[in-house]
Design a protein around this motif. Sequence first.
Motif, PDB file in Angstrom:
ATOM      1  N   UNK A 249       0.856  -1.174   0.000  1.00  0.00           N
ATOM      2  CA  UNK A 249       0.000   0.000   0.000  1.00  0.00           C
ATOM      3  C   UNK A 249       0.894   1.226   0.000  1.00  0.00           C
ATOM      4  N   UNK A 250       0.859   1.971  -1.107  1.00  0.00           N
ATOM      5  CA  UNK A 250       1.791   3.083  -1.292  1.00  0.00           C
ATOM      6  C   UNK A 250       1.017   4.387  -1.484  1.00  0.00           C
ATOM      7  N   UNK A 251       1.163   5.282  -0.523  1.00  0.00           N
ATOM      8  CA  UNK A 251       0.596   6.624  -0.681  1.00  0.00           C
ATOM      9  C   UNK A 251       1.615   7.572  -1.285  1.00  0.00           C
ATOM     10  N   UNK A 252       2.864   7.157  -1.317  1.00  0.00           N
ATOM     11  CA  UNK A 252       3.959   7.978  -1.839  1.00  0.00           C
ATOM     12  C   UNK A 252       4.788   7.126  -2.791  1.00  0.00           C
ATOM     13  N   UNK A 253       5.416   7.796  -3.744  1.00  0.00           N
ATOM     14  CA  UNK A 253       6.164   7.076  -4.774  1.00  0.00           C
ATOM     15  C   UNK A 253       7.541   7.689  -4.990  1.00  0.00           C
ATOM     16  N   UNK A 254       8.462   6.845  -5.362  1.00  0.00           N
ATOM     17  CA  UNK A 254       9.834   7.278  -5.620  1.00  0.00           C
ATOM     18  C   UNK A 254       9.901   8.364  -6.691  1.00  0.00           C
ATOM     19  N   UNK A 255       8.948   8.357  -7.602  1.00  0.00           N
ATOM     20  CA  UNK A 255       9.016   9.238  -8.770  1.00  0.00           C
ATOM     21  C   UNK A 255       8.360  10.596  -8.555  1.00  0.00           C
ATOM     22  N   UNK A 256       7.881  10.864  -7.336  1.00  0.00           N
ATOM     23  CA  UNK A 256       7.214  12.142  -7.085  1.00  0.00           C
ATOM     24  C   UNK A 256       8.181  13.313  -7.219  1.00  0.00           C
ATOM     25  N   UNK A 257       7.618  14.451  -7.614  1.00  0.00           N
ATOM     26  CA  UNK A 257       8.369  15.691  -7.617  1.00  0.00           C
ATOM     27  C   UNK A 257       8.559  16.157  -6.173  1.00  0.00           C
ATOM     28  N   UNK A 258       9.532  17.043  -5.957  1.00  0.00           N
ATOM     29  CA  UNK A 258       9.775  17.565  -4.615  1.00  0.00           C
ATOM     30  C   UNK A 258       8.564  18.304  -4.077  1.00  0.00           C
ATOM     31  N   UNK A 259       7.750  18.859  -4.985  1.00  0.00           N
ATOM     32  CA  UNK A 259       6.549  19.592  -4.569  1.00  0.00           C
ATOM     33  C   UNK A 259       5.402  18.667  -4.209  1.00  0.00           C
ATOM     34  N   UNK A 260       5.533  17.369  -4.514  1.00  0.00           N
ATOM     35  CA  UNK A 260       4.504  16.353  -4.299  1.00  0.00           C
ATOM     36  C   UNK A 260       3.265  16.597  -5.167  1.00  0.00           C
ATOM     37  N   UNK A 279      -0.053   9.598 -21.575  1.00  0.00           N
ATOM     38  CA  UNK A 279       1.290   9.669 -22.153  1.00  0.00           C
ATOM     39  C   UNK A 279       2.341   9.800 -21.055  1.00  0.00           C
ATOM     40  N   UNK A 280       2.029  10.591 -20.030  1.00  0.00           N
ATOM     41  CA  UNK A 280       2.967  10.768 -18.924  1.00  0.00           C
ATOM     42  C   UNK A 280       3.182   9.458 -18.179  1.00  0.00           C
ATOM     43  N   UNK A 281       2.116   8.669 -17.997  1.00  0.00           N
ATOM     44  CA  UNK A 281       2.240   7.372 -17.335  1.00  0.00           C
ATOM     45  C   UNK A 281       3.168   6.468 -18.130  1.00  0.00           C
ATOM     46  N   UNK A 282       3.002   6.469 -19.453  1.00  0.00           N
ATOM     47  CA  UNK A 282       3.830   5.615 -20.301  1.00  0.00           C
ATOM     48  C   UNK A 282       5.303   5.994 -20.226  1.00  0.00           C
ATOM     49  N   UNK A 283       5.578   7.256 -19.890  1.00  0.00           N
ATOM     50  CA  UNK A 283       6.964   7.708 -19.816  1.00  0.00           C
ATOM     51  C   UNK A 283       7.622   7.399 -18.479  1.00  0.00           C
ATOM     52  N   UNK A 284       6.831   6.950 -17.517  1.00  0.00           N
ATOM     53  CA  UNK A 284       7.398   6.584 -16.223  1.00  0.00           C
ATOM     54  C   UNK A 284       8.066   5.202 -16.313  1.00  0.00           C
ATOM     55  N   UNK A 285       8.967   4.892 -15.386  1.00  0.00           N
ATOM     56  CA  UNK A 285       9.738   3.640 -15.469  1.00  0.00           C
ATOM     57  C   UNK A 285       8.851   2.399 -15.513  1.00  0.00           C
ATOM     58  N   UNK A 286       9.422   1.326 -16.040  1.00  0.00           N
ATOM     59  CA  UNK A 286       8.705   0.056 -16.182  1.00  0.00           C
ATOM     60  C   UNK A 286       8.215  -0.469 -14.831  1.00  0.00           C
ATOM     61  N   UNK A 287       8.994  -0.209 -13.780  1.00  0.00           N
ATOM     62  CA  UNK A 287       8.584  -0.669 -12.449  1.00  0.00           C
ATOM     63  C   UNK A 287       7.253  -0.050 -12.047  1.00  0.00           C
ATOM     64  N   UNK A 288       7.041   1.216 -12.409  1.00  0.00           N
ATOM     65  CA  UNK A 288       5.770   1.860 -12.084  1.00  0.00           C
ATOM     66  C   UNK A 288       4.637   1.241 -12.899  1.00  0.00           C
ATOM     67  N   UNK A 289       4.913   0.874 -14.136  1.00  0.00           N
ATOM     68  CA  UNK A 289       3.895   0.220 -14.960  1.00  0.00           C
ATOM     69  C   UNK A 289       3.422  -1.069 -14.290  1.00  0.00           C
ATOM     70  N   UNK A 290       4.350  -1.769 -13.655  1.00  0.00           N
ATOM     71  CA  UNK A 290       3.972  -2.999 -12.951  1.00  0.00           C
ATOM     72  C   UNK A 290       3.045  -2.673 -11.781  1.00  0.00           C
ATOM     73  N   UNK A 291       3.391  -1.656 -11.011  1.00  0.00           N
ATOM     74  CA  UNK A 291       2.598  -1.312  -9.830  1.00  0.00           C
ATOM     75  C   UNK A 291       1.156  -0.979 -10.183  1.00  0.00           C
ATOM     76  N   UNK A 292       0.939  -0.239 -11.253  1.00  0.00           N
ATOM     77  CA  UNK A 292      -0.423   0.209 -11.555  1.00  0.00           C
ATOM     78  C   UNK A 292      -1.298  -0.922 -12.071  1.00  0.00           C
ATOM     79  N   UNK A 293      -0.697  -2.054 -12.450  1.00  0.00           N
ATOM     80  CA  UNK A 293      -1.481  -3.185 -12.928  1.00  0.00           C
ATOM     81  C   UNK A 293      -1.535  -4.341 -11.916  1.00  0.00           C
TER      82      UNK A 293
END
Length: 357
Positions: A249-260, A279-293
């Motif tokens: 259960x992740x409320x925060x992610x490694x890929x967040x901007x400093x501004x959140x 399009x922005x989702x597709x540009x995020x790392x493959x690991x994030x693609x795994x998490x969302x599915x």
Amino acid sequence: MKILHLDANHPLLIKQLNDLGYTNHTDFTASKLEIEAKISEYDGVIIRSRFTIDKQFLDAAKHLKFIGRVGAGLENIDCDYAQQKGVFLISAPEGNRNAVGEHALGMLLSLFNKLNKADKEVKEGKWLREANRGVELDGKTVGLIGYGNMGKAFAKKLRGFNVSVLCYDIKPNVADKNAVQVSLQELQEKADVLSLHTPQTPLTLNLVNSKFITGFKNPFWLLNTARGKSVVTQDLVNALKSGKILGAGLDVLEYEKASFENLFKPSNQEANNAENNTNAIKNLPEAFQYLIHAENVLLTPHVAGWTVESNIKLAETIVLSIEPRVCLPSQFGLRLQEFVFQRADGPEPLSELPLIW
């Protein structure tokens, strides 16, 4: 005394500061450079996470007496340099700790009982009872790393369940009636659930990596309502695939901007619409693609501390922390000793609360 508010917060914040005699100005749109050009006019700054308050900003803020951060963490502020310049720092972990505790518990129960998966399937016309058989929290051992405001609030929520709660913290003697303080090794040996409640520091960056994960004796569930960069996402994904981590259960992610702010907002400031976000989702790392599915992963957009109630409590906490440091109590006929916050483990007078974290 003049205060500049750099982010929108609950109106109560400005109202109460106005009532105390402060002059309050807002600027939610100017660039950091534009703010730096006028910040010397102000004695105080109130910010959430809009931009980093660094050495350059602090040097420009020649009359700054305090920085109020409407939230818990101070990683976007150069704390050492601010304190060298005599600027005192205020954060508000008391304001949203209860919200974080409830959110963490909600995530855990949802993961254990596959609530999001089952909800989605029923809405698709699927009636899969055996596939959605849940797991009970009763009898489990929950390990907390970080036992400050947020960790204590979560432990308090767990009191209604028949669980063992262990905590690990770099500070000694932080345990209370809701948790037993143990070594990290003992926590890794016993925990069925791991929940992070740590600030972002050099010690917590990339804390949950492959070596850390393999140090657990048993497969475990992971909750992170703290800071995204504490978890190496690729190592988390590998552990989810292997079964070492049973769910997350992740409320925060490694890929967040400093501004959140919006993780999916393109850097070129394109309109925030479905096509651009996809399009922005597709540009995020493959690991994030795994998490969302992944069906055993629950994601929320850094909102564990964001409730209707915490919005008010954060504002009140900032005001009550500014007042005794900047004002003379007699100036407004206030009896500060009567102000009481409800701590996770009971009431505590304001005078005993730390104002610099």
